[in-house]
Design an enzyme around this catalytic site. Structure first.
Site, mmCIF file in Angstrom:
data_model
loop_
_atom_site.group_PDB
_atom_site.id
_atom_site.type_symbol
_atom_site.label_atom_id
_atom_site.label_comp_id
_atom_site.label_asym_id
_atom_site.label_seq_id
_atom_site.Cartn_x
_atom_site.Cartn_y
_atom_site.Cartn_z
ATOM 1 C CD GLU A 263 92.723 47.732 55.779
ATOM 2 O OE1 GLU A 263 92.490 48.419 54.765
ATOM 3 O OE2 GLU A 263 93.719 47.898 56.497
ATOM 4 C CE LYS A 322 96.778 46.476 54.267
ATOM 5 N NZ LYS A 322 95.943 46.648 55.431
ATOM 6 C CB CYS A 378 98.652 51.397 56.298
ATOM 7 S SG CYS A 378 96.952 51.287 56.877
#
Length: 663
Positions: A263, A322, A378
């Site tokens: 994502e 990512k 993150c």
């Protein structure tokens, strides 16, 4: 909703965990443009057949994709599954999680997280929707090519000036029955938390794969042969190999395809990122079956994402992409923050520098806003994972390069706190310090890895009389509980004899304060005129009329949602108090009499997810009033670069701002 057979009990399964209602009695809309569930013949016109929303045909090598199971109902799993279900009404999407409280909230009006637009999508996908329509204006009728065709062709029905929005049945479900839902799924998405390890080998850098490994084992035991397994969690490179080995141990001789589909969501814009992604990345093995599995998943996204934005790579490239994406973004923040330190010593202005270099197309202007450092769940975690990967491969210089990004982030945060202490004569004893902002970024209640907490820890060591905290989006009760938990046994809160107090209004938090620290970039905290803070209006808002061009033919789910929002924006708040201008919504699941979330709202005025909703009333701070009630000398420490220093000095307030010399 079709019943699903449970192999264990041999009978029809009714999804008891979902409280989505069936088809209730419709009620007429009060909107002049819409009517719901009522189609009396008007002027001799017959009700037309409902147009079918065009959906993608998703198929792998053996059977079509009908059921998707998402394991993990958190910040990634819940919104992702909701959008997939919303855009694919023919798919059954189930989100599973062993946290009963979280699932209860997803099945109620008290969603466990807040993201702008999430509630609208969950309402339609989880609860289903009513059928509705609106009458085209005369201008739209004259511009409709089907009108001319109906008059020219004698065998055609009479022209119908209605545009139909069909009803839909619930296709998004939330449950704690993990094994059963995995067993029924054609695709299993793994979206569980993968934090940084806090102890053991690799502590402080390596990714903690405990939850991911547990889910992988459960998937291996219960998944049907041929099920496509998708990594949604952020994982280290070559995790797909680990998944394959786990599957082989539990189910020898049975082949599963493992995909990587990371994502790329940002807090506060997650729904926009999902609805209008700049790319969807799918990594797979390079075998024919791997490519077919990637194509099956791509077909799910193709219901609303242009094919040109769906990128396929090998699975390891996808996993690493990512980590690299978040590391590169964090690197830009640390880079401009390092320059801000130089600016403070030389008299240069970091905002002017950022604007200057941002004009270079090779650099761009994104992520060049100096501040007190990045936060969130993150950036730090993914950089540390990249560092550990590099060091485990013997690339120590590479690991040290990326570790420096985190060191600079911590340096910037600590430097700001030390600047506060220095300006207040190196002592905070007997002084009140106010923090405006606790969430790690504006317009969200997400406080994970917030720089504000570390600043609070530093200030506590100086023995202040009071540390006041105000955040317009965070629930004060939740903030106080979080601070108490994170500070361990330390008596930090006022109720425990400590100096920290969490306020519900900014004026109360700033009353009598010696220094105010701006630690989150909320527009309400700015001291520039309110008019300059308004967002640019869309064409629909400028004209006062929603743009209905997409409704001339067959509207997509994205068109319908866009029209819904345009109606709300273009109308006074009192016109649609229920937020449902199209009267599509079915009733939300009712709460139990002892619902703890309802109780929290009654006692604190805030929901579990805080006060970050789009309807949140934003009141500009009255800095002249705040200044009047501050203690002398008056200080404001601008950690986000949102204060006009010259205007603030007119109020007798001294300002210290990141990236600008003392004023």
């Amino acid at each position: 909703m079709e019943s699903v057979k449970d192999p264990e009990d041999g009978g029809a399964f009714v999804d008891a965990a979902s409280t989505a209602p069936t088809t209730p009695d419709g009620s007429g809309s009060s909107s002049p443009m819409f009517r719901a569930d009522r189609y009396a013949d008007v002027g001799g016109l017959e009700r037309p057949d409902l147009p079918q929303v065009i959906m993608s045909t998703v198929q792998d090598a053996t059977h079509p994709i009908r059921t998707i199971c998402c394991v993990g109902a958190g910040y990634v799993g819940g919104p992702t599954a909701a959008v997939i279900a919303y855009q694919n009404p023919e798919l059954r999407v189930t989100v599973v999680d062993k946290n009963e409280q979280r699932i209860r909230r997803w099945n109620s009006k008290h969603l466990p997280i807040y993201e702008p637009g999430l509630g609208d999508i969950v309402r339609i996908a989880r609860d289903g929707s009513r059928e509705c329509f609106y009458t085209k204006t005369l201008e739209e009728q004259l511009d409709d090519p089907t009108r001319l065709e109906s008059f020219c062709a004698p065998d055609q029905n009479r022209y119908n000036p209605w545009t139909i929005v069909p009803s839909r049945q619930p296709n998004l479900f939330f449950t704690t029955q993990v094994a059963r839902c995995i067993r029924e799924a054609d695709i299993v998405l793994i979206a569980v938390n993968t934090p940084t390890k806090s102890r053991g080998a690799g502590a402080g850098s390596a990714t903690d794969m405990t939850a991911f490994e547990a889910v992988t084992s459960e998937v291996a035991q219960h998944a049907r042969p041929g099920t496509i397994i998708v990594e949604k969690s952020t994982v280290p490179c070559r995790t797909a190999e680990l998944v394959q080995k786990t599957l082989a141990v539990h189910r020898p001789g049975i082949h599963f395809e493992v995909l990587s589909n990371p994502e790329f969501l940002a807090a506060g814009t997650a729904m926009k990122d999902l609805m209008f992604p700049d790319r969807v990345l799918i990594g797979s093995s390079t075998t024919p079956s791997g490519r077919r599995a990637a194509e099956a998943l791509a077909g799910v996204y193709a219901a609303w994402v242009p094919r040109a934005r769906i990128i396929t790579t090998n699975v390891y490239s996808s996993e690493l992409s990512k980590l690299v994406a978040n590391s590169m973004l964090a690197q830009r923040i640390s880079s401009i923050n390092s320059i801000s330190a130089i600016c403070e010593k030389t008299g240069a202005d970091v905002d002017e520098i950022a604007a200057s270099i941002g004009c270079d197309p090779r650099i761009g202007d994104k992520f060049l806003k100096a501040g007190i450092g990045f936060g969130g769940s993150c950036f730090k975690k993914d950089i540390l994972s990249l560092v550990y990967l590099a060091e485990s491969l013997g690339l120590d210089e590479v690991g040290e390069y990326w570790r420096q990004v985190i060191k600079m982030n911590e340096y910037q945060r600590d430097r700001f706190a030390q600047r506060v202490v220095k300006c207040l004569n190196n002592t905070l004893v007997g002084k009140k310090i106010t923090l405006l902002g606790y969430a790690f970024k504006a317009n969200t209640s997400d406080t994970r890895e917030s720089p504000a907490l570390e600043i609070i820890k530093t200030l506590l060591e100086e023995g202040p009389k009071e540390i006041a905290i105000f955040d317009p989006c965070c629930n004060p009760v939740v903030v106080a509980a979080e601070i108490k938990a994170l500070l361990g046994g330390q008596a930090a809160l006022r109720e425990d004899g400590g100096p920290i107090d969490v306020y519900t209004t900014a004026n109360e938090a700033c009353l009598g304060s010696h220094a105010i620290l701006i630690t989150t970039e909320f527009d309400e905290f700015r001291n520039i005129p309110v008019a300059t803070l308004s967002t640019p209006k869309s064409t629909a808002e400028e004209t006062g009329r929603p743009d209905r061009r997409a409704f001339r033919f067959r509207p997509s789910e994205t068109d319908i949602l866009s029209f819904h929002k345009q109606l709300l924006r273009s109308s006074p708040a009192m016109v649609y108090p229920d937020g449902d201008p199209m009267q599509r919504y079915r009733p939300e699941p009712p709460c139990e009499a002892d619902c703890p979330d309802c109780g929290l709202i009654k006692t604190s005025g805030y929901s579990t997810a805080g006060n970050a909703s789009e309807e949140r009333k934003k009141e500009q701070l009255d800095w002249s009033k705040i200044s009047y009630h501050m203690s002398n000398p008056k200080w404001v420490f601008d950690g986000k670069g949102i204060i006009d220093i010259k205007e603030m000095t007119k109020l007798g307030i001294r300002v210290e701002s990141v990236g600008r010399a003392s004023y």
